[in-house]
Design a protein around this motif. Structure first.
Motif, PDB file in Angstrom:
ATOM      1  N   THR A 141       0.792  -1.501   0.269  1.00 35.27           N
ATOM      2  CA  THR A 141       0.185   0.374   0.262  1.00 35.27           C
ATOM      3  C   THR A 141       0.913   1.451  -0.235  1.00 35.27           C
ATOM      4  O   THR A 141       1.674   1.284   1.053  1.00 35.27           O
ATOM      5  CB  THR A 141      -0.783   0.086   1.631  1.00 35.27           C
ATOM      6  OG1 THR A 141      -1.923  -1.363   1.276  1.00 35.27           O
ATOM      7  CG2 THR A 141      -2.131   1.210   1.350  1.00 35.27           C
ATOM      8  N   LEU A 142       1.122   2.131  -1.363  1.00 27.04           N
ATOM      9  CA  LEU A 142       1.964   3.123  -1.092  1.00 27.04           C
ATOM     10  C   LEU A 142       1.518   4.226   0.072  1.00 27.04           C
ATOM     11  O   LEU A 142       0.136   4.167   0.262  1.00 27.04           O
ATOM     12  CB  LEU A 142       1.683   3.383  -2.952  1.00 27.04           C
ATOM     13  CG  LEU A 142       1.686   2.716  -3.467  1.00 27.04           C
ATOM     14  CD1 LEU A 142       2.098   3.635  -5.036  1.00 27.04           C
ATOM     15  CD2 LEU A 142       2.999   2.518  -3.642  1.00 27.04           C
ATOM     16  N   LEU A 143       2.093   4.984   0.729  1.00 27.74           N
ATOM     17  CA  LEU A 143       2.307   6.323   1.325  1.00 27.74           C
ATOM     18  C   LEU A 143       1.413   7.426   0.767  1.00 27.74           C
ATOM     19  O   LEU A 143       1.708   8.029  -0.428  1.00 27.74           O
ATOM     20  CB  LEU A 143       3.684   6.171   2.043  1.00 27.74           C
ATOM     21  CG  LEU A 143       3.756   5.011   2.666  1.00 27.74           C
ATOM     22  CD1 LEU A 143       5.479   5.815   3.520  1.00 27.74           C
ATOM     23  CD2 LEU A 143       3.772   5.066   3.668  1.00 27.74           C
ATOM     24  N   ALA A 144       0.588   7.878   1.403  1.00 31.43           N
ATOM     25  CA  ALA A 144      -0.113   9.196   1.114  1.00 31.43           C
ATOM     26  C   ALA A 144       0.663  10.199   1.184  1.00 31.43           C
ATOM     27  O   ALA A 144       2.062  10.152   1.890  1.00 31.43           O
ATOM     28  CB  ALA A 144      -1.015  10.022   2.300  1.00 31.43           C
ATOM     29  N   SER A 145       1.202  11.257  -0.063  1.00 33.70           N
ATOM     30  CA  SER A 145       2.001  11.881   0.418  1.00 33.70           C
ATOM     31  C   SER A 145       1.935  13.059   1.182  1.00 33.70           C
ATOM     32  O   SER A 145       1.521  13.675   1.794  1.00 33.70           O
ATOM     33  CB  SER A 145       1.597  13.493  -1.404  1.00 33.70           C
ATOM     34  OG  SER A 145       2.785  13.705  -1.614  1.00 33.70           O
ATOM     35  N   ASN A 146       3.695  13.638   1.562  1.00 32.21           N
ATOM     36  CA  ASN A 146       3.819  14.492   2.306  1.00 32.21           C
ATOM     37  C   ASN A 146       4.738  15.896   1.629  1.00 32.21           C
ATOM     38  O   ASN A 146       5.069  16.779   2.162  1.00 32.21           O
ATOM     39  CB  ASN A 146       5.456  13.575   3.325  1.00 32.21           C
ATOM     40  CG  ASN A 146       5.481  14.852   4.318  1.00 32.21           C
ATOM     41  OD1 ASN A 146       3.874  15.130   4.769  1.00 32.21           O
ATOM     42  ND2 ASN A 146       6.041  14.835   5.143  1.00 32.21           N
ATOM     43  N   PHE A 147       4.347  15.895   0.156  1.00 27.36           N
ATOM     44  CA  PHE A 147       5.176  16.665  -0.265  1.00 27.36           C
ATOM     45  C   PHE A 147       3.762  18.117  -0.754  1.00 27.36           C
ATOM     46  O   PHE A 147       2.275  17.298  -0.695  1.00 27.36           O
ATOM     47  CB  PHE A 147       5.389  16.405  -1.984  1.00 27.36           C
ATOM     48  CG  PHE A 147       6.884  15.098  -1.939  1.00 27.36           C
ATOM     49  CD1 PHE A 147       7.587  15.375  -0.499  1.00 27.36           C
ATOM     50  CD2 PHE A 147       7.016  14.233  -1.843  1.00 27.36           C
ATOM     51  CE1 PHE A 147       8.571  14.885  -0.487  1.00 27.36           C
ATOM     52  CE2 PHE A 147       7.615  12.894  -1.702  1.00 27.36           C
ATOM     53  CZ  PHE A 147       8.912  13.566  -0.893  1.00 27.36           C
ATOM     54  N   SER A 148       4.409  19.185  -1.046  1.00 30.41           N
ATOM     55  CA  SER A 148       3.335  20.391  -1.269  1.00 30.41           C
ATOM     56  C   SER A 148       3.683  21.299  -1.841  1.00 30.41           C
ATOM     57  O   SER A 148       5.546  21.767  -1.797  1.00 30.41           O
ATOM     58  CB  SER A 148       2.538  20.539  -0.098  1.00 30.41           C
ATOM     59  OG  SER A 148       3.417  21.481   0.622  1.00 30.41           O
ATOM     60  N   ARG A 149       3.642  21.843  -3.469  1.00 30.98           N
ATOM     61  CA  ARG A 149       3.788  22.537  -4.131  1.00 30.98           C
ATOM     62  C   ARG A 149       2.788  23.896  -4.336  1.00 30.98           C
ATOM     63  O   ARG A 149       1.959  24.039  -5.006  1.00 30.98           O
ATOM     64  CB  ARG A 149       4.117  21.869  -5.373  1.00 30.98           C
ATOM     65  CG  ARG A 149       5.554  22.137  -6.852  1.00 30.98           C
ATOM     66  CD  ARG A 149       5.495  22.005  -7.824  1.00 30.98           C
ATOM     67  NE  ARG A 149       6.552  22.473  -8.634  1.00 30.98           N
ATOM     68  CZ  ARG A 149       6.770  21.390 -10.077  1.00 30.98           C
ATOM     69  NH1 ARG A 149       6.031  20.587 -10.108  1.00 30.98           N
ATOM     70  NH2 ARG A 149       7.740  21.923 -10.505  1.00 30.98           N
ATOM     71  N   GLU A 150       3.615  25.006  -4.406  1.00 31.35           N
ATOM     72  CA  GLU A 150       2.751  26.102  -4.398  1.00 31.35           C
ATOM     73  C   GLU A 150       2.455  26.198  -5.785  1.00 31.35           C
ATOM     74  O   GLU A 150       3.170  26.279  -7.203  1.00 31.35           O
ATOM     75  CB  GLU A 150       3.202  27.332  -3.680  1.00 31.35           C
ATOM     76  CG  GLU A 150       2.325  28.405  -4.111  1.00 31.35           C
ATOM     77  CD  GLU A 150       3.215  29.769  -3.424  1.00 31.35           C
ATOM     78  OE1 GLU A 150       2.677  31.154  -3.721  1.00 31.35           O
ATOM     79  OE2 GLU A 150       4.185  30.127  -2.759  1.00 31.35           O
ATOM     80  N   GLY A 151       1.062  26.131  -5.669  1.00 32.52           N
ATOM     81  CA  GLY A 151       0.964  26.661  -7.053  1.00 32.52           C
ATOM     82  C   GLY A 151       0.243  25.123  -8.210  1.00 32.52           C
ATOM     83  O   GLY A 151      -0.089  25.086  -9.100  1.00 32.52           O
ATOM     84  N   TYR A 152       0.565  23.997  -8.005  1.00 35.42           N
ATOM     85  CA  TYR A 152       0.293  22.729  -8.109  1.00 35.42           C
ATOM     86  C   TYR A 152      -0.832  22.015  -7.264  1.00 35.42           C
ATOM     87  O   TYR A 152      -0.556  21.620  -6.413  1.00 35.42           O
ATOM     88  CB  TYR A 152       1.903  22.370  -8.161  1.00 35.42           C
ATOM     89  CG  TYR A 152       2.372  22.979  -9.613  1.00 35.42           C
ATOM     90  CD1 TYR A 152       2.291  22.327 -10.583  1.00 35.42           C
ATOM     91  CD2 TYR A 152       3.292  23.580  -8.973  1.00 35.42           C
ATOM     92  CE1 TYR A 152       3.935  22.983 -11.826  1.00 35.42           C
ATOM     93  CE2 TYR A 152       3.658  24.621 -10.247  1.00 35.42           C
ATOM     94  CZ  TYR A 152       4.726  23.775 -11.695  1.00 35.42           C
ATOM     95  OH  TYR A 152       5.338  24.328 -12.429  1.00 35.42           O
ATOM     96  N   GLY A 153      -1.615  21.028  -8.335  1.00 36.50           N
ATOM     97  CA  GLY A 153      -2.105  20.114  -7.433  1.00 36.50           C
ATOM     98  C   GLY A 153      -1.061  18.534  -7.408  1.00 36.50           C
ATOM     99  O   GLY A 153      -0.587  18.344  -8.314  1.00 36.50           O
ATOM    100  N   PHE A 154      -1.605  17.702  -6.266  1.00 36.52           N
ATOM    101  CA  PHE A 154      -0.560  16.483  -6.166  1.00 36.52           C
ATOM    102  C   PHE A 154      -2.241  15.652  -6.640  1.00 36.52           C
ATOM    103  O   PHE A 154      -2.959  15.459  -6.380  1.00 36.52           O
ATOM    104  CB  PHE A 154      -0.430  15.962  -5.169  1.00 36.52           C
ATOM    105  CG  PHE A 154       0.690  14.595  -4.503  1.00 36.52           C
ATOM    106  CD1 PHE A 154       0.760  14.049  -5.579  1.00 36.52           C
ATOM    107  CD2 PHE A 154      -0.401  13.981  -4.206  1.00 36.52           C
ATOM    108  CE1 PHE A 154       1.697  13.167  -5.243  1.00 36.52           C
ATOM    109  CE2 PHE A 154       0.022  12.775  -4.092  1.00 36.52           C
ATOM    110  CZ  PHE A 154       0.798  12.388  -4.508  1.00 36.52           C
ATOM    111  N   ALA A 155      -2.012  15.146  -8.187  1.00 34.41           N
ATOM    112  CA  ALA A 155      -2.170  13.831  -8.299  1.00 34.41           C
ATOM    113  C   ALA A 155      -2.217  12.816  -8.504  1.00 34.41           C
ATOM    114  O   ALA A 155      -2.698  11.752  -8.845  1.00 34.41           O
ATOM    115  CB  ALA A 155      -2.344  14.360 -10.247  1.00 34.41           C
TER     116      ALA A 155
END
Length: 608
Positions: free
Chosen positions: A250-264
């Motif tokens: 089971t993959l891990l939920a993302s801990n990354f964020s990036r201003e102006g972008y959505g995580f898909a």
């Protein structure tokens, strides 16, 4: 004063009187119209090359040859934040391969990268130069070379910046753009076998200038590695272990964020946009692989964040009907400038495929507009009934909004501005699913509440009581369907609950356009009701649906993050309905939770 002066003065006075007369008879402003013109110039950045196949030369043994062909790189970019050009070895279309190889000789005789003018081993090098376009008076176009590539330099085995322009406004020739030349040199040793040796260099333009190009990463055997895959990404993630006997994870939920972008989601290829063999995964998706696949071959599984740049404001967005089924875009919430990936799912509606992250903080309230959109703003929505934002929370009170702990000892949760130091964090340096996660940590003292460590995860978003979710202080909505919600203006929470009939579940009823958990489940191949199978849970976690195990809040604890997910619907009772999923089941119809619980939220807009 003489007579002439008097006449002159009179003449001047007469002129003034005429002006005043005309002014008093000007057209009334009430009869005027103003025609406003708005011109939007989109960002356009391109790079082309000429002379790409001119690097052919005969070099005798024991000799050094420079200026082996000239390629002209012509870059134009009107991004106000500039652009950068990167280079990397790309022999045989293999990223990072810097040698010149022979089609008939073994790798023992490859010509390696180097400075080319010294040493006893055959080697080759590259260099760039700024050149001049017609009409460019400075000859530089304000572009600058980086990392000593103005001299012969080793070909890099990872993306390395070779030139940049910090802004587009300093471009002296906006028609011609920026012009560079690149060439090569070779030193051939006395014992180099005869033959033809070939190689490649890949040049990539990125913008703005602070951006970095995507590139593969090495992942050690027995690991799943999570790569931020872009510039200006916040957050870190550890590696996930795989044993030699494992055939799924089971993959891990993302801990990354990036201003102006959505995580898909995640991709197994760094160049996912141009790779026909890529696999795309949801952040908590179950994946399958052969036994030992990522252990025996000395390479683990490298995964890369999929970023989608914002296409504009989410408020009053009208693009869902024209979006292709399964397509993904990204939109920015004007309330707090958070950007969300959005996908058109099987029910024909467009859903956020990230959990809502809206908060109630001092900075959002400084202008008198609550971040959640309660009030009279036509941009933020028109909601009413928000209780005192400092009202205490307990099991009988449903007025709390985004959730904060008071002091971590009395089992209560407050919202508002006074308790922000105890906010449940959105991301941290830890991202490992465990059975019980976490009380918030006081950042001043560093002490964790009840000795439970702090491990916020960005993809889990924020948590909302039922009252916060529906933007109402009433304890429940009974059987009523209510549009009012914490979602952005023009959007809504999904429907839920078995008693909603065809509105939620029936494919023939036109009301299903509004979108519901059960209806989406049926369109994905489910029953629209409780299903106690792993497959049922997996449907919600697959790309691009992307539901995650964000858990829920009860009695100031976050429960079961990494194991379960609970998402509010817009239909409720004294126990409000929700979508529930865990590792082996899902319930899209009638599962419910106490209205005082803190659950996750997804928003949608009709595309039908």
């Amino acid at each position: 004063m003489n007579k002439t002066s008097l006449l002159s003065l009179a003449t001047i006075s007469s002129t003034i009187v005429i002006v005043a007369f005309l002014s008093s008879n000007r057209v009334s402003a009430d009869n005027s119209v103003i025609d406003q013109i708005n011109i939007t110039v989109p960002t356009s950045c391109t790079m082309s090359g000429t002379g790409m196949n001119t690097h052919n030369v005969n070099v005798q043994n024991n000799s050094y040859t420079q200026n082996i062909g000239i390629t002209t790189l012509h870059a134009f970019c009107n991004d106000t934040e500039g652009f950068a050009i990167y280079a990397v070895g790309y022999t045989d279309n293999e990223f990072g391969k810097t040698v010149l190889t022979s089609s008939t000789l073994g790798s023992t005789y490859d010509i390696v990268t180097g400075t080319a003018d010294s040493g006893n081993t055959s080697n080759w090098a590259m260099k760039l130069a700024i050149t001049q376009d017609s009409g460019d008076t400075t000859g530089t176009n304000a572009i600058a070379l980086d990392n000593s590539f103005e001299n012969y330099h080793s070909v890099p085995n990872t993306y390395t910046k070779v030139a940049h322009k910090n802004t587009s406004t300093d471009m002296t020739n906006t028609t011609g753009g920026a012009k560079l030349t690149t060439t090569y040199a070779a030193l051939i040793s006395a014992n180099q076998p005869a033959g033809t040796y070939t190689g490649q260099v890949k040049y990539t333009l990125v913008h703005p200038a602070s951006e970095i190009p995507l590139q593969p990463i090495d992942c050690p055997s027995g690991k799943i590695c999570y790569n931020p895959n872009g510039g200006n990404v916040i957050g870190t993630m550890g590696q996930q272990s795989i044993s030699i006997s494992d055939t799924s994870a089971t993959l891990l939920a993302s801990n990354f964020s990036r201003e102006g972008y959505g995580f898909a989601g995640w991709s197994d290829a760094y160049d996912y946009a141009a790779n026909n063999n890529v696999h795309l995964y949801g952040p908590n998706e179950d994946i399958s692989f052969s036994q030992g696949q990522f252990v025996n071959n000395n390479n683990g599984l490298a995964l890369y964040a999929i970023w989608v740049k914002s296409a504009g404001s989410i408020q009053n967005w009208t693009g869902c009907s024209s979006l292709a089924s399964g397509a993904v875009t990204a939109l920015t919430d004007q309330r707090d400038n958070e950007t969300y990936a959005v996908a058109k799912l099987a029910d024909g509606n467009c859903w956020m495929i990230e959990n809502l992250r809206l908060e109630n903080t001092a900075s959002h309230n400084s202008d008198g507009l609550l971040a959640q959109g309660y009030g009279t703003s036509t941009i933020y929505g028109n909601f009413s009934g928000l209780a005192d934002p400092e009202a205490p929370w307990n099991i009988y009170d449903t007025t709390a909004n985004s959730l904060y702990s008071t002091d971590g000892s009395d089992g209560t949760i407050n919202i508002g501005t006074n308790n922000a130091e105890y906010r449940f964090p959105r991301y941290n340096n830890v991202n490992t699913p465990t059975t019980i996660l976490d009380r918030p940590q006081n950042p001043t003292t560093g002490s964790a509440k009840n000795n439970i460590t702090n491990a916020g995860i960005y993809s889990y978003g924020n948590y909302y009581t039922w009252s916060a979710a529906i933007a109402d202080t009433t304890e429940y909505l009974d059987e009523d369907y209510k549009i009012t919600s914490i979602c952005p203006k023009g959007w809504q929470m999904p429907l839920g609950g078995t008693s909603m009939g065809n509105i939620d579940q029936g494919a023939s009823d036109s009301s299903n356009k509004v979108g519901g958990f059960s209806y989406l489940d049926r369109k994905m191949g489910g029953t629209g009701q409780a299903q106690y199978t792993t497959t049922a849970s997996l449907r919600w976690r697959k790309y691009p649906i992307n539901f995650v195990y964000s858990g829920f809040i009860d009695s100031s604890f976050i429960h079961n993050r990494g194991l379960t997910g609970r998402y509010w619907s817009s239909k409720g009772s004294s126990s409000a309905f929700e979508l529930y999923l865990d590792t082996s089941s899902s319930n899209s119809g009638s599962s419910s939770s106490y209205t005082s619980h803190g659950c996750s939220i997804r928003c949608l807009v009709s595309g039908l």
